[in-house]
Scaffold this active site. Sequence first.
Site, PDB file in Angstrom:
ATOM      1  N   GLU A 172      -1.585  11.287 -12.706  1.00 19.79           N
ATOM      2  CA  GLU A 172      -0.188  10.886 -12.578  1.00 19.79           C
ATOM      3  C   GLU A 172       0.444  10.758 -13.972  1.00 19.79           C
ATOM      4  O   GLU A 172      -0.008   9.973 -14.799  1.00 19.79           O
ATOM      5  CB  GLU A 172      -0.123   9.531 -11.852  1.00 19.79           C
ATOM      6  CG  GLU A 172       1.255   8.903 -11.844  1.00 19.79           C
ATOM      7  CD  GLU A 172       1.248   7.508 -11.222  1.00 19.79           C
ATOM      8  OE1 GLU A 172       0.162   7.029 -10.836  1.00 19.79           O
ATOM      9  OE2 GLU A 172       2.325   6.904 -11.139  1.00 19.79           O
ATOM     10  N   ASP A 192      -0.934   0.820  -9.149  1.00 17.65           N
ATOM     11  CA  ASP A 192       0.230   0.065  -8.671  1.00 17.65           C
ATOM     12  C   ASP A 192       0.812   0.770  -7.439  1.00 17.65           C
ATOM     13  O   ASP A 192       0.243   1.751  -6.949  1.00 17.65           O
ATOM     14  CB  ASP A 192       1.280  -0.074  -9.787  1.00 17.65           C
ATOM     15  CG  ASP A 192       1.772   1.300 -10.271  1.00 17.65           C
ATOM     16  OD1 ASP A 192       1.411   2.325  -9.636  1.00 17.65           O
ATOM     17  OD2 ASP A 192       2.498   1.352 -11.266  1.00 17.65           O
ATOM     18  N   ASP A 241      -2.075   5.454 -11.290  1.00 23.33           N
ATOM     19  CA  ASP A 241      -1.984   4.059 -11.708  1.00 23.33           C
ATOM     20  C   ASP A 241      -2.365   3.137 -10.555  1.00 23.33           C
ATOM     21  O   ASP A 241      -2.186   3.485  -9.387  1.00 23.33           O
ATOM     22  CB  ASP A 241      -0.546   3.720 -12.132  1.00 23.33           C
ATOM     23  CG  ASP A 241      -0.166   4.435 -13.427  1.00 23.33           C
ATOM     24  OD1 ASP A 241      -1.085   4.851 -14.150  1.00 23.33           O
ATOM     25  OD2 ASP A 241       1.049   4.564 -13.691  1.00 23.33           O
ATOM     26  N   ASP A 290       3.501   2.605  -7.005  1.00 26.92           N
ATOM     27  CA  ASP A 290       3.870   4.009  -7.228  1.00 26.92           C
ATOM     28  C   ASP A 290       2.637   4.906  -7.214  1.00 26.92           C
ATOM     29  O   ASP A 290       2.641   5.984  -6.629  1.00 26.92           O
ATOM     30  CB  ASP A 290       4.566   4.168  -8.589  1.00 26.92           C
ATOM     31  CG  ASP A 290       6.062   3.960  -8.447  1.00 26.92           C
ATOM     32  OD1 ASP A 290       6.521   3.781  -7.297  1.00 26.92           O
ATOM     33  OD2 ASP A 290       6.759   3.975  -9.484  1.00 26.92           O
TER      34      ASP A 290
END
Length: 651
Positions: free
Chosen positions: A435, A510, A508, A512
């Site tokens: 990403e 998180d 990541d 997203d």
Amino acid sequence: MAKKGDKKKDDNRTNGDYTAGQITVLKGLEAVRKRPGMYIGSTSARGLHHLVYEVVDNSIDEAMAGFCTEIQVVLREDGSVTVTDDGRGIPVDIHPEEGVPGVELAMTTLHAGGKFDKDSYKVSGGLHGVGVSVVNALSEWLEVEITRDGHRYHQRYARGIKETELKTLGKAKGSGTVVTFMPDPEIFPERSYNFETLNNRLRELAFLNKGLKIVLTDERDGTEETHQYEGGLASFVEHVRGSRQPLHEKIIYFEASREEADIELAMQYDDGFSEHTHTFVNNINTHEGGAHLTGLKAALTRTINDYGRRNKLFKKDEESLSGDDVREGLTCILSVKVMEPQFEGQTKTKLGNSEVRGAVEAAINEHLGIFLDENPKAAKAIIEKSLSAARAREAARKARDLARKKSALEGGVLPGKLADCSISDPSLCEIYLVEGDSAGGSAKQGRDRSFQAILPLKGKILNVERARIDKILSNEEIRAMITAIGCGIREDFEIEKARYHKIIIMTDADVDGAHIRTLLLTFFFRQMRDLIEEGYIYIAQPPLYRVSKGKKEYYAYSEEERDEYIGRLSNGKPEGETRGIHIQRYKGLGEMNPDQLWRTTMDPEARTIYQVTVDSASEADLIFSQLMGDDVEPRRQFIEANAKYVKNLDV
Ligand code: 0RA
């Protein structure tokens, strides 16, 4: 062989004087304990769950034979599992040749299973049909309780060997079988059952066996789920369709009994672009398809084209619909029950019985033809939908030809953003899908370039669940992925061409990141499903924290681990003395330098990566539809719930 009435020899067993029959039994079960993987696939969590399926399959056989209406599975607090059914009860009378009760034979003889009485079953399911004796051999202990002929009976075994003789507990009404087993800690390193995994399979079995009631109870936390579907596969289609918008209210449904097979089919079209077909043979998901699927596809194409032509729904005479056209937006479940199924293919999930093809094709031609004639509104909607799919496919073909000319999809030119590895043996190569460009940069610097390739993906990739093939192929990030991996998609998919045998998604930790991961998994599930089935897809787990003091540093992948390292660095001193300990929480991969990224997330010696597996394809289908479909809410909820727990994404 122990002879009938050979009582004396039987008694001698405890003195080490084994009879020939008993030696065979012991050797058989010893083989199972020596190489459990050969019988249940593995001794991982998968194999552990397989034990339950094996016992349940015996009860399902009894239900298929028409004698059992309810099955109960209970997960006990001590780790044992109880499976109860209200079938005829495993026979208890003495077997004329072996001289032991039928139940004892079933429990101690390999492959005897429930099938030692061949006449009592027309068809039989069973994942690999290895039988309950395998479960017995791999259980620390197993108890069976049988009710039949006005009595209740009981027998207990330890690691496959009988501990007690079959005893009468007294008089009892009704009939049925109760099996309780404790997975052997000597065999299974992991002994914790996952409720959802079992529940998904039991739900599927309830759909596949119309009317049968299956209850799963988890005594560890009091959860209970009951599955009973009077609609059979029609209910299954409704379940798998989820919130997709149907094109016609009524589900197309029929059951047919032919000499070659019993056939049950349910299907419904929706306004989406994917196909959701699941086929089963004797309750086993035939991932690799085979004769029945071939029959289904031929019948759909033929019947829908015939109807369109007869009813002048095609503009030009020469217009016709391809198989892919008539399956766009289709949710379809086909279940056949075959007397002697031949399973072929790599995973033994391809039906080989060629005679089934014609039977399925003829039955579907007949019943689908009737449905279309009786429901002209639905028929028109289906034809129009297929025609629009045909047009889109033509546009996609043109787009693809264009792309081919630019040689973007052909092997030749790899995407500019790809940092490829230097060795060329795919079985040794990995590709990280990363990403963001900045993390991609770190990964390129930190990697071992001999076998690790890096493809950075920028921003959100396209949601393939809501796009048609032409749009999917016009997306640059997706094209780069297809080219880099090298095996094409869907109809053109060839797994042998895969350039890497590990495709590792690194995002990541998180929300997203979770979203991108889900988008990528959806893409692989819909367009390159074999990569998942082959076990090529992985999820990287970057650390969540760095805990350091002076020169000492640790990387923690969970909060518990973080606290453990804090404890270690403070040498067990009380809270106040933890000064000097530095805790860094990583919000993104970009916060790690190339060396850290290598040591924590990419070094095969140190990293944790999760292999993505599919336990239940129909359930995964539903989850992806829910996640990536038009409704935003279920997706948001799922991603939030799973953002931290990557493991749960192993649908
Ligand atoms: C063979 C014959 C008969 C029943 C069964 C097997 C049987 C096996 C299992 C395993 C779990 N539950 C089961 N229920 C039944 C029937 C023989 C007869 O009554 O004629």
